[in-house]
Write a protein that holds these residues in place. Structure first.
Motif, mmCIF file in Angstrom:
data_model
loop_
_atom_site.group_PDB
_atom_site.id
_atom_site.type_symbol
_atom_site.label_atom_id
_atom_site.label_comp_id
_atom_site.label_asym_id
_atom_site.label_seq_id
_atom_site.Cartn_x
_atom_site.Cartn_y
_atom_site.Cartn_z
ATOM 1 N N UNK A 133 0.841 -1.201 0.000
ATOM 2 C CA UNK A 133 0.000 0.000 0.000
ATOM 3 C C UNK A 133 0.875 1.249 0.000
ATOM 4 N N UNK A 134 1.940 1.235 0.805
ATOM 5 C CA UNK A 134 2.846 2.382 0.883
ATOM 6 C C UNK A 134 3.492 2.680 -0.465
ATOM 7 N N UNK A 135 3.813 1.621 -1.203
ATOM 8 C CA UNK A 135 4.401 1.804 -2.542
ATOM 9 C C UNK A 135 3.383 2.397 -3.505
ATOM 10 N N UNK A 136 2.180 1.840 -3.512
ATOM 11 C CA UNK A 136 1.128 2.309 -4.425
ATOM 12 C C UNK A 136 0.736 3.755 -4.157
ATOM 13 N N UNK A 137 0.807 4.153 -2.890
ATOM 14 C CA UNK A 137 0.380 5.488 -2.485
ATOM 15 C C UNK A 137 1.153 6.587 -3.217
ATOM 16 N N UNK A 138 2.379 6.276 -3.616
ATOM 17 C CA UNK A 138 3.217 7.284 -4.281
ATOM 18 C C UNK A 138 3.416 6.986 -5.761
ATOM 19 N N UNK A 139 2.421 6.317 -6.343
ATOM 20 C CA UNK A 139 2.426 6.083 -7.786
ATOM 21 C C UNK A 139 1.277 6.885 -8.399
ATOM 22 N N UNK A 140 0.998 6.650 -9.657
ATOM 23 C CA UNK A 140 -0.077 7.376 -10.347
ATOM 24 C C UNK A 140 -1.438 6.695 -10.189
ATOM 25 N N UNK A 141 -1.523 5.712 -9.308
ATOM 26 C CA UNK A 141 -2.802 5.031 -9.092
ATOM 27 C C UNK A 141 -3.859 6.048 -8.643
ATOM 28 N N UNK A 142 -5.077 5.860 -9.094
ATOM 29 C CA UNK A 142 -6.153 6.784 -8.729
ATOM 30 C C UNK A 142 -6.563 6.600 -7.275
ATOM 31 N N UNK A 143 -7.195 7.625 -6.718
ATOM 32 C CA UNK A 143 -7.678 7.547 -5.343
ATOM 33 C C UNK A 143 -8.670 6.394 -5.183
ATOM 34 N N UNK A 144 -9.546 6.238 -6.152
ATOM 35 C CA UNK A 144 -10.558 5.185 -6.075
ATOM 36 C C UNK A 144 -9.924 3.799 -6.060
ATOM 37 N N UNK A 145 -8.919 3.603 -6.919
ATOM 38 C CA UNK A 145 -8.254 2.307 -6.985
ATOM 39 C C UNK A 145 -7.444 2.029 -5.714
ATOM 40 N N UNK A 146 -6.876 3.093 -5.148
ATOM 41 C CA UNK A 146 -6.115 2.933 -3.910
ATOM 42 C C UNK A 146 -7.051 2.562 -2.762
ATOM 43 N N UNK A 147 -8.200 3.210 -2.749
ATOM 44 C CA UNK A 147 -9.221 2.877 -1.739
ATOM 45 C C UNK A 147 -9.675 1.431 -1.893
ATOM 46 N N UNK A 148 -9.886 1.030 -3.130
ATOM 47 C CA UNK A 148 -10.368 -0.318 -3.417
ATOM 48 C C UNK A 148 -9.353 -1.374 -3.001
ATOM 49 N N UNK A 149 -8.073 -1.036 -3.145
ATOM 50 C CA UNK A 149 -7.002 -1.965 -2.777
ATOM 51 C C UNK A 149 -7.066 -2.322 -1.286
ATOM 52 N N UNK A 150 -7.518 -1.365 -0.463
ATOM 53 C CA UNK A 150 -7.541 -1.575 0.988
ATOM 54 C C UNK A 150 -8.818 -2.215 1.504
ATOM 55 N N UNK A 151 -9.818 -2.366 0.649
ATOM 56 C CA UNK A 151 -11.089 -2.946 1.088
ATOM 57 C C UNK A 151 -10.882 -4.364 1.639
ATOM 58 N N UNK A 152 -11.361 -4.583 2.851
ATOM 59 C CA UNK A 152 -11.277 -5.920 3.461
ATOM 60 C C UNK A 152 -9.978 -6.193 4.192
ATOM 61 N N UNK A 153 -9.037 -5.239 4.192
ATOM 62 C CA UNK A 153 -7.729 -5.501 4.808
ATOM 63 C C UNK A 153 -7.808 -5.597 6.335
ATOM 64 N N UNK A 154 -8.680 -4.808 6.941
ATOM 65 C CA UNK A 154 -8.812 -4.866 8.398
ATOM 66 C C UNK A 154 -9.477 -6.183 8.815
ATOM 67 N N UNK A 155 -10.486 -6.574 8.073
ATOM 68 C CA UNK A 155 -11.157 -7.847 8.360
ATOM 69 C C UNK A 155 -10.178 -9.008 8.216
ATOM 70 N N UNK A 156 -9.305 -8.890 7.220
ATOM 71 C CA UNK A 156 -8.305 -9.936 7.009
ATOM 72 C C UNK A 156 -7.363 -10.022 8.209
ATOM 73 N N UNK A 157 -7.000 -8.858 8.763
ATOM 74 C CA UNK A 157 -6.116 -8.837 9.934
ATOM 75 C C UNK A 157 -6.803 -9.456 11.138
ATOM 76 N N UNK A 158 -8.057 -9.098 11.339
ATOM 77 C CA UNK A 158 -8.830 -9.637 12.466
ATOM 78 C C UNK A 158 -8.895 -11.162 12.389
ATOM 79 N N UNK A 159 -8.963 -11.670 11.164
ATOM 80 C CA UNK A 159 -9.045 -13.115 10.956
ATOM 81 C C UNK A 159 -7.677 -13.791 10.884
#
Length: 198
Positions: free
Chosen positions: A63-89
């Motif tokens: 995520x840290x790498x993608x944050x400083x690329x030309x990826x769009x805000x929407x795509x960056x947001x989408x990349x993180x979807x479900x990451x907290x749930x994954x950690x909890x599990x």
């Protein structure tokens, strides 16, 4: 430490993640917090305006790498979807293991009651020690005041605070003493310059 710096309260989250009563997260999550060092966390999400700190993982690094690329805000947001749930599990690859920088100091699992009791006991000890330190320092705290009397003579007043901050000892000296101090400063400056030139 927070109270010594003037805080009115503290927000605690990371320490309670590893509380014995916390069964909402996986054992993997708890172990990551308990094994963390002072350099185990990373801040991400600055670009989107809602930064978070988490324990370094394959997900957080990517995520840290993608944050400083030309990826769009929407795509960056989408990349993180479900990451907290994954950690909890307990998913070590896709999980975002949120934790504060204090994780490096959290190294044991306790009950909530034990955590709260320990915090209060440590705070009381630190605050008491801080007050004693301040009093000891204030006892040797000098001050100087310069004023003029009706004859326009310069009066230099000096004194020092007692440890109680109540008693103030004063001694007024006439203009000649002030001249002496000024002359003495000049001599000191000349001596310093002389030493530098040598």
């Amino acid at each position: 430490a927070a109270f010594m710096l003037g805080a009115q309260g503290i927000q605690i989250g990371t320490r309670f993640l590893v509380a014995a009563e916390c069964g909402a997260i996986s054992r993997v999550y708890k172990e990551k917090v308990l094994k963390a060092s002072d350099t185990s966390t990373i801040v991400t999400g600055k670009r989107l305006g809602h930064p978070v700190r988490s324990i370094k993982s394959p997900f957080s690094r990517e995520y840290a790498k993608l944050e400083y690329t030309t990826i769009s805000h929407d795509d960056l947001d989408q990349f993180a979807v479900g990451s907290l749930a994954a950690a909890v599990n307990g998913d070590e690859k896709k999980g975002c293991f949120l934790a504060g920088q204090i994780a490096g100091l959290v190294n044991k699992e306790q009950t909530c009651a034990e955590i709260i009791k320990e915090i209060f006991e440590e705070a009381e000890t630190l605050l008491k020690g801080g007050a004693e330190w301040v009093q000891a320092k204030i006892f040797h705290f000098p001050f100087f005041l310069q004023s003029h009397n009706q004859n326009k003579d310069t009066i230099l007043t000096y004194g020092w605070f007692s440890s109680s901050l109540v008693d103030i000892m004063l001694l007024s000296m006439p203009n000649r003493i002030n001249h002496y101090l000024s002359d003495n400063k000049t001599k000191q400056k000349k001596n310093i310059l002389k030493r530098k030139s040598n």
